[in-house]
Motif scaffolding. Sequence first.
Motif, PDB file in Angstrom:
ATOM      1  N   LEU A  73     -64.390 -71.387 -57.958  1.00  0.00           N
ATOM      2  CA  LEU A  73     -63.541 -71.511 -56.767  1.00  0.00           C
ATOM      3  C   LEU A  73     -63.341 -70.158 -56.091  1.00  0.00           C
ATOM      4  O   LEU A  73     -63.384 -70.061 -54.859  1.00  0.00           O
ATOM      5  N   LEU A  74     -63.128 -69.127 -56.873  1.00  0.00           N
ATOM      6  CA  LEU A  74     -62.923 -67.790 -56.335  1.00  0.00           C
ATOM      7  C   LEU A  74     -64.177 -67.293 -55.610  1.00  0.00           C
ATOM      8  O   LEU A  74     -64.105 -66.759 -54.497  1.00  0.00           O
ATOM      9  N   GLU A  75     -65.325 -67.493 -56.226  1.00  0.00           N
ATOM     10  CA  GLU A  75     -66.587 -67.069 -55.617  1.00  0.00           C
ATOM     11  C   GLU A  75     -66.824 -67.786 -54.289  1.00  0.00           C
ATOM     12  O   GLU A  75     -67.244 -67.169 -53.311  1.00  0.00           O
ATOM     13  N   ARG A  76     -66.534 -69.061 -54.239  1.00  0.00           N
ATOM     14  CA  ARG A  76     -66.717 -69.838 -53.009  1.00  0.00           C
ATOM     15  C   ARG A  76     -65.816 -69.367 -51.883  1.00  0.00           C
ATOM     16  O   ARG A  76     -66.164 -69.499 -50.726  1.00  0.00           O
ATOM     17  N   ASN A  77     -64.649 -68.884 -52.239  1.00  0.00           N
ATOM     18  CA  ASN A  77     -63.644 -68.547 -51.238  1.00  0.00           C
ATOM     19  C   ASN A  77     -63.444 -67.041 -51.055  1.00  0.00           C
ATOM     20  O   ASN A  77     -62.502 -66.625 -50.397  1.00  0.00           O
ATOM     21  N   ARG A  78     -64.305 -66.227 -51.631  1.00  0.00           N
ATOM     22  CA  ARG A  78     -64.083 -64.785 -51.642  1.00  0.00           C
ATOM     23  C   ARG A  78     -64.019 -64.176 -50.243  1.00  0.00           C
ATOM     24  O   ARG A  78     -63.316 -63.199 -50.038  1.00  0.00           O
ATOM     25  N   ARG A  79     -64.707 -64.738 -49.288  1.00  0.00           N
ATOM     26  CA  ARG A  79     -64.711 -64.177 -47.932  1.00  0.00           C
ATOM     27  C   ARG A  79     -63.450 -64.509 -47.151  1.00  0.00           C
ATOM     28  O   ARG A  79     -63.162 -63.869 -46.157  1.00  0.00           O
ATOM     29  N   SER A  80     -62.725 -65.510 -47.588  1.00  0.00           N
ATOM     30  CA  SER A  80     -61.523 -65.922 -46.849  1.00  0.00           C
ATOM     31  C   SER A  80     -60.238 -65.364 -47.447  1.00  0.00           C
ATOM     32  O   SER A  80     -59.156 -65.803 -47.079  1.00  0.00           O
ATOM     33  N   PHE A  81     -60.363 -64.404 -48.353  1.00  0.00           N
ATOM     34  CA  PHE A  81     -59.202 -63.793 -49.002  1.00  0.00           C
ATOM     35  C   PHE A  81     -58.256 -64.878 -49.537  1.00  0.00           C
ATOM     36  O   PHE A  81     -57.162 -65.069 -49.021  1.00  0.00           O
ATOM     37  N   PRO A  82     -58.706 -65.580 -50.560  1.00  0.00           N
ATOM     38  CA  PRO A  82     -57.947 -66.736 -51.049  1.00  0.00           C
ATOM     39  C   PRO A  82     -56.635 -66.364 -51.737  1.00  0.00           C
ATOM     40  O   PRO A  82     -56.469 -65.244 -52.228  1.00  0.00           O
ATOM     41  N   ASP A  83     -55.748 -67.316 -51.748  1.00  0.00           N
ATOM     42  CA  ASP A  83     -54.506 -67.204 -52.521  1.00  0.00           C
ATOM     43  C   ASP A  83     -54.898 -67.494 -53.970  1.00  0.00           C
ATOM     44  O   ASP A  83     -55.130 -68.645 -54.341  1.00  0.00           O
TER      45      ASP A  83
END
Length: 161
Positions: A73-83
């Motif tokens: 999940l983190l890798e998928r969302n890394r560009r959007s600065f995830p919570d």
Amino acid sequence: MKAQSKIYLETTQVPAERTVGEINACLVQSGAREILTEYDNGKIKGIKFSLETRGATQIYKVPAKVDPVYKILLERNRRSFPDTVKLRAQAERIAWRLVLRWVQAQMAFIQLGQVKADQVFLPYAQDEAGRTFYEALMETGRLALPPAPDSNVTPFPEVRA
């Protein structure tokens, strides 16, 4: 660019505590004698349960592996600065839902006589030291216990993971 495939149960909103309750209900309905929920820093990390197998009680220890789900999940969302707190909570929900579906499927196979409990839960069988069969296998690299000191039996060759 290749589209990322969805993780099974990725959108679940069912809290881990509720899912563990469903797992417990499935286990009780399937004949579990005891169920214990393990926690780490207030988070559910695993369940232990006992079943009668071959005329004896066997304890099984099944974890929900949250970290691998979280990493995806983190890798998928890394560009959007995830919570990251929300992502970890989602990973926990997903991991426990996966455990629930797996336990339900295994219990269905057992109930239909397709397999025995030991066949499907063997990697999670716990020994007196609290290790699972799989953990012991990874520690020793052996498929079986070593022979008794005065035995002429040759042990299985070592397994490399």
